[in-house]
Design a protein around this motif. Structure first.
Motif, PDB file in Angstrom:
ATOM      1  N   ALA A 173      -2.642  14.459 -36.818  1.00  0.00           N
ATOM      2  CA  ALA A 173      -1.896  14.874 -35.631  1.00  0.00           C
ATOM      3  C   ALA A 173      -0.809  13.860 -35.280  1.00  0.00           C
ATOM      4  O   ALA A 173       0.302  14.244 -34.890  1.00  0.00           O
ATOM      5  CB  ALA A 173      -2.848  15.055 -34.455  1.00  0.00           C
ATOM      6  N   ARG A 174      -1.117  12.584 -35.427  1.00  0.00           N
ATOM      7  CA  ARG A 174      -0.116  11.558 -35.131  1.00  0.00           C
ATOM      8  C   ARG A 174       0.949  11.507 -36.226  1.00  0.00           C
ATOM      9  O   ARG A 174       2.129  11.263 -35.949  1.00  0.00           O
ATOM     10  CB  ARG A 174      -0.787  10.195 -34.988  1.00  0.00           C
ATOM     11  N   LEU A 175       0.541  11.759 -37.447  1.00  0.00           N
ATOM     12  CA  LEU A 175       1.478  11.693 -38.570  1.00  0.00           C
ATOM     13  C   LEU A 175       2.570  12.745 -38.448  1.00  0.00           C
ATOM     14  O   LEU A 175       3.744  12.468 -38.683  1.00  0.00           O
ATOM     15  CB  LEU A 175       0.718  11.878 -39.877  1.00  0.00           C
ATOM     16  N   ILE A 176       2.196  13.966 -38.060  1.00  0.00           N
ATOM     17  CA  ILE A 176       3.182  15.046 -38.020  1.00  0.00           C
ATOM     18  C   ILE A 176       3.595  15.432 -36.604  1.00  0.00           C
ATOM     19  O   ILE A 176       4.529  16.229 -36.419  1.00  0.00           O
ATOM     20  CB  ILE A 176       2.654  16.301 -38.730  1.00  0.00           C
ATOM     21  N   GLY A 177       2.927  14.867 -35.586  1.00  0.00           N
ATOM     22  CA  GLY A 177       3.163  15.291 -34.210  1.00  0.00           C
ATOM     23  C   GLY A 177       4.596  15.180 -33.740  1.00  0.00           C
ATOM     24  O   GLY A 177       5.073  16.012 -32.959  1.00  0.00           O
ATOM     25  N   GLY A 178       5.310  14.175 -34.209  1.00  0.00           N
ATOM     26  CA  GLY A 178       6.692  14.009 -33.778  1.00  0.00           C
ATOM     27  C   GLY A 178       7.621  15.068 -34.333  1.00  0.00           C
ATOM     28  O   GLY A 178       8.708  15.289 -33.789  1.00  0.00           O
ATOM     29  N   HIS A 179       7.214  15.728 -35.404  1.00  0.00           N
ATOM     30  CA  HIS A 179       8.054  16.757 -36.038  1.00  0.00           C
ATOM     31  C   HIS A 179       7.276  18.056 -36.221  1.00  0.00           C
ATOM     32  O   HIS A 179       7.516  18.814 -37.155  1.00  0.00           O
ATOM     33  CB  HIS A 179       8.557  16.249 -37.386  1.00  0.00           C
ATOM     34  N   GLN A 180       6.333  18.313 -35.319  1.00  0.00           N
ATOM     35  CA  GLN A 180       5.459  19.464 -35.486  1.00  0.00           C
ATOM     36  C   GLN A 180       6.159  20.798 -35.261  1.00  0.00           C
ATOM     37  O   GLN A 180       5.725  21.822 -35.806  1.00  0.00           O
ATOM     38  CB  GLN A 180       4.251  19.355 -34.552  1.00  0.00           C
TER      39      GLN A 180
END
Length: 364
Positions: A173-180
């Motif tokens: 979730a943190r890995l992709i959260g900024g570009h979800q």
């Protein structure tokens, strides 16, 4: 750079919605009698009555499409044209899943037993999705839609649904959260596979009823599908068929559910408005005609469905007139938009709540 502006509605509507949500957050806000009055109007209109004729026709059409798709599959044989059949069956699988949804809500049968039998046939055997697992998850969603601690559909698993979840996120979730937001639709392509995996994992839970039956039907679906593919097609074509079918199935199913609550207000902790406001303020309707009704399986009337889950799908359009007018009477914002706009609102929300993750990366 892709941008996702705030397109969640007009200024007046946003202001009214925010005021209503703020009021709903206060203890004791709303009136339990509001829903009782609405329920009487719906009951008097006869909209909670079963519609067996409608469901006989609908089930017959879905079964006919399912049989026709597999008939075409066996008739075509080992050819790349089978990818068109894979796409068609992805749509049919989506319709079967929507039918299982109606069965789970007892829209078809009043009694639990026949609903469970038919639900497992459509869900477990038809598309490889555990009826028991999904029923448990979906019941919790209906009880507390968009509540960050109580609704499993907004749990921060792969995606985050609020800025608080973004700040506390870890792992994927943190890995992709900024570009979800731009990743949302590509991720839906994995949803079909995720349903199978989640269904099989749920069999380990001792709380699931009829685990042996659920497991047997799931395995029968998987074995039947793989046997048919590798019996008729070469290994490469079989794998391509499976990928196209399951990816499109996931996208289609995700697109029927994404407009319903994504980007609508969320609650946390002890925030729990009365039943009517809890359902209306967190739900979004999608405008459209008969084609939209068919493609989304009636879920485009999400507000009415959440207020009256056992109402036959065919009655939701008529119920909307009553519910929308009643919400205007009591001053509860009723949000409705077009299909494309609903996706824009959902994506704008996903982008907005991912800002804490993007900000932390910029400050490193």
């Amino acid at each position: 750079m892709t941008t996702f502006p705030d397109v969640s509605g007009s200024t007046d509507l946003l202001g009214a919605r925010r005021s209503a949500v703020s009021a709903a957050r206060k203890p004791g806000s709303g009136s339990g009698s509001d829903f009782a009055a609405l329920s009487r109007r719906i009951t008097d209109a006869g909209l909670l009555k079963r519609r067996p004729g409608y469901y006989v026709v609908r089930i017959g059409l879905v079964v006919a499409l399912f049989a026709g798709g597999w008939g075409a599959f066996f008739a075509l044989g080992d050819t790349w044209w089978q990818l068109a059949v894979a796409a068609f069956l992805a749509f049919v699988f989506g319709q079967i899943a929507l039918m299982a949804h109606d069965l789970a809500h007892r829209q078809v049968f009043r009694r639990r037993r026949p609903s469970e039998i038919a639900g497992r046939l459509f869900g477990n055997l038809g598309v490889g999705m555990s009826y028991g697992w999904w029923m448990n998850k979906h019941t919790r969603h209906h009880a507390n839609p968009n509540h960050e601690e109580l609704d499993p559909d907004v749990a921060p698993d792969i995606l985050v649904w609020s800025t608080d979840q973004a700040r506390a996120s870890s792992g994927v979730a943190r890995l992709i959260g900024g570009h979800q937001a731009p990743l949302f639709f590509p991720l839906l392509a994995l949803e079909g596979f995720n349903l199978h995996v989640s269904s099989l994992r749920a069999l380990r839970s001792p709380s699931m009823k009829s685990r042996a039956l659920e497991g047997a039907l799931l395995l029968l679906h998987i074995a039947g599908l793989l046997t048919a593919l590798f019996l008729v097609l070469s290994p490469g074509k079989a794998l391509a068929f499976l990928a196209v079918n399951q990816c499109l199935f996931g996208i289609y199913l995700g697109c029927t559910f994404a407009p319903n609550h994504k980007g609508m207000p969320t609650f946390t902790g002890a925030e729990r408005p009365d039943f009517l406001r809890r359902q209306v303020l967190t739900s979004r309707n999608v405008r459209g005609g008969p084609l939209t009704d068919v493609l989304l399986g009636g879920l485009n009337y999400q507000i009415e469905h959440h207020l009256f889950p056992s109402m036959p799908t065919v009655h939701l359009r008529r119920a909307q007139v009553i519910v929308r007018a009643y919400c205007a009477e009591i001053g509860v914002p009723y949000h409705e938009t077009g299909l494309i706009q609903s996706y824009r609102e959902a994506l704008a929300h996903l982008h907005r709540v991912g800002e804490p993750i993007r900000q932390q990366r910029r400050t490193r």
